[in-house]
Design a protein around this motif. Structure first.
Motif, PDB file in Angstrom:
ATOM      1  N   ASP A 180      -0.903  26.277 -26.128  1.00 29.66           N
ATOM      2  CA  ASP A 180      -1.716  26.097 -27.246  1.00 29.66           C
ATOM      3  C   ASP A 180      -1.748  24.818 -27.706  1.00 29.66           C
ATOM      4  O   ASP A 180      -2.280  24.299 -28.935  1.00 29.66           O
ATOM      5  N   LYS A 182      -3.045  20.983 -28.264  1.00 24.34           N
ATOM      6  CA  LYS A 182      -4.231  20.401 -28.482  1.00 24.34           C
ATOM      7  C   LYS A 182      -4.552  19.513 -27.111  1.00 24.34           C
ATOM      8  O   LYS A 182      -3.674  18.578 -26.962  1.00 24.34           O
ATOM      9  N   ALA A 184      -7.531  16.641 -25.322  1.00 21.10           N
ATOM     10  CA  ALA A 184      -9.175  16.162 -25.209  1.00 21.10           C
ATOM     11  C   ALA A 184      -9.165  15.632 -23.569  1.00 21.10           C
ATOM     12  O   ALA A 184      -8.351  14.982 -22.989  1.00 21.10           O
ATOM     13  N   ILE A 197     -14.010  16.892 -24.423  1.00 21.78           N
ATOM     14  CA  ILE A 197     -13.989  18.292 -24.434  1.00 21.78           C
ATOM     15  C   ILE A 197     -12.707  18.416 -25.169  1.00 21.78           C
ATOM     16  O   ILE A 197     -11.661  18.096 -24.666  1.00 21.78           O
ATOM     17  N   ARG A 198     -12.985  18.756 -26.401  1.00 24.95           N
ATOM     18  CA  ARG A 198     -11.598  18.643 -27.352  1.00 24.95           C
ATOM     19  C   ARG A 198     -11.349  20.493 -27.502  1.00 24.95           C
ATOM     20  O   ARG A 198     -12.111  21.058 -28.010  1.00 24.95           O
ATOM     21  N   THR A 199     -10.053  20.835 -26.856  1.00 23.15           N
ATOM     22  CA  THR A 199      -9.822  22.140 -26.916  1.00 23.15           C
ATOM     23  C   THR A 199      -8.453  22.476 -26.837  1.00 23.15           C
ATOM     24  O   THR A 199      -7.429  21.345 -27.321  1.00 23.15           O
ATOM     25  N   THR A 200      -7.882  23.411 -26.343  1.00 24.89           N
ATOM     26  CA  THR A 200      -6.273  23.471 -26.067  1.00 24.89           C
ATOM     27  C   THR A 200      -6.154  23.686 -24.413  1.00 24.89           C
ATOM     28  O   THR A 200      -7.256  23.574 -23.525  1.00 24.89           O
ATOM     29  N   ASP A 202      -5.257  25.923 -22.645  1.00 27.92           N
ATOM     30  CA  ASP A 202      -5.540  27.356 -22.417  1.00 27.92           C
ATOM     31  C   ASP A 202      -6.743  27.238 -22.017  1.00 27.92           C
ATOM     32  O   ASP A 202      -7.503  27.594 -21.090  1.00 27.92           O
ATOM     33  N   GLY A 203      -7.519  26.859 -23.228  1.00 28.35           N
ATOM     34  CA  GLY A 203      -9.282  26.525 -23.015  1.00 28.35           C
ATOM     35  C   GLY A 203      -9.644  25.664 -22.061  1.00 28.35           C
ATOM     36  O   GLY A 203     -10.501  26.137 -21.629  1.00 28.35           O
ATOM     37  N   ALA A 204      -8.851  24.684 -21.677  1.00 23.89           N
ATOM     38  CA  ALA A 204      -9.341  23.847 -20.585  1.00 23.89           C
ATOM     39  C   ALA A 204      -9.243  24.480 -19.329  1.00 23.89           C
ATOM     40  O   ALA A 204      -9.976  24.661 -18.449  1.00 23.89           O
ATOM     41  N   GLU A 206      -9.407  27.633 -18.892  1.00 24.67           N
ATOM     42  CA  GLU A 206     -10.425  28.673 -18.904  1.00 24.67           C
ATOM     43  C   GLU A 206     -11.652  28.304 -18.485  1.00 24.67           C
ATOM     44  O   GLU A 206     -12.436  28.645 -17.674  1.00 24.67           O
ATOM     45  N   LEU A 207     -12.011  26.970 -19.072  1.00 23.98           N
ATOM     46  CA  LEU A 207     -13.169  26.064 -18.956  1.00 23.98           C
ATOM     47  C   LEU A 207     -13.435  25.982 -17.322  1.00 23.98           C
ATOM     48  O   LEU A 207     -14.573  26.120 -16.832  1.00 23.98           O
TER      49      LEU A 207
END
Ligand code: SAM
Length: 284
Positions: A180, A182, A184, A197-200, A202-204, A206-207
């Motif tokens: 979790d 943050k 970039a 790409i500004r995410t977490t 986990d988000g990165a 997934e991407l």
């Protein structure tokens, strides 16, 4: 008289970012030492600079370093350029600078682009305090050890990364820093496909399950959150400043020390000794 080594920052993608002073120096020196001669030739050809060029990189830095030093000692001026950006940042330029200092040879810098700082200012994360971590090791164990050693740092962290390693690095970051945090992912700075790409973490991950990373990346990560135990208003204060705040607010010295000790959960004697010591230092 000896010559000067000029550390010349060059563009990280957009040739228009070269400074007028950098071009002037490249036109003036006797030799240009480049980390990647092919890349530097493109820059030199574009600006019609025709100067002797030699390579200086990780694999020849010992012999080439000696050679460059001998030219400088002979009074020749040399420009050092990285494959992109600022020399001595994640490239062997650092060694040449050390050699010059050892041999009393003058070194100066011609400032310009650096990927880490541009990524930081675009990240949206705190720029107040940060550390540059360079490239993580290709060795998984070393990579994880590096991450473990900075896991609790509360300042922003900046890394360089190659696209083919990005997914592995993100997976290790998740393991050590948590999904979790943050993050970039700043890619292709100053180029046509620049993207942030500004995410977490986990988000990165997934991407990049769906697509492959492409281009040059800087990873910027938020620092660790301070735990509750360290979220006190006096955390950043020295003991003497903590006590002095109460004194300024009208308490006498004894009560201010008592209150400080209570808040810090330490014996009164400890605060008293520290306070008296600092007070004596200030009088000296
Ligand atoms: N000396 C350079 C500087 O001042 O930034 C960096 C050289 S280092 C060998 C190369 C790394 O810098 C790349 O792997 C990437 O992480 C980063 N980098 C360089 N140019 C970049 C760009 N245009 N966009 C994003 N990252 C870049």
């Amino acid at each position: 008289m000896g010559g000067t080594l000029y550390l010349c920052a060059t563009p990280i993608g957009n040739l228009k970012d070269v400074s007028a002073r950098c071009l002037e120096i490249l036109n003036m020196v006797d030799l240009i030492a480049a980390e990647d001669t092919r890349r530097t030739l493109q820059l030199l050809n574009h600006f019609e600079i025709f100067k002797p060029l030699t390579s200086y990189h990780e694999h020849n830095k010992m012999e080439k370093g000696e050679y460059i030093i001998s030219l400088l000692a002979d009074g020749k001026n040399v420009a050092l350029v990285s494959d992109a950006g600022t020399p001595a940042i994640s490239d062997p330029g650092e060694d040449l600078v050390k050699l010059c200092i050892e041999k009393n040879i003058s070194v100066t810098s011609i400032p310009g682009p650096v990927a880490a700082i541009n990524a930081l200012i675009l990240s949206g994360l705190s720029t107040k305090r940060f550390s540059f971590e360079g490239f993580l090791s290709v060795n998984k164990r070393h990579r994880k050890e590096h991450l473990q050693s900075i896991k609790n740092d509360t300042h922003t962290l900046i890394f360089y990364e190659a696209p083919h390693k990005l997914k592995y690095t993100l997976a290790d970051m998740k393991d050590v820093l948590g999904g979790d945090r943050k993050i970039a992912l700043v890619r292709e700075l100053t180029k046509l496909h620049e993207e942030v790409i500004r995410t977490t973490i986990d988000g990165a991950l997934e991407l990049y399950e769906e697509k492959s990373p492409r281009g040059e990346y800087v990873i910027v990560i938020d620092g660790a959150k301070k735990d509750n135990a360290s979220e006190n208003w006096w955390d950043e204060l020295a003991v003497i400043d903590h006590v002095n705040i109460y004194i300024k607010n009208g308490m006498d010295e004894k009560d201010a020390i008592k209150q400080t000790a209570k808040e810090r959960n330490v014996p009164k004697r400890e605060v008293y000794n520290e306070y008296m010591k600092r007070k004596a230092d200030e009088f000296e």
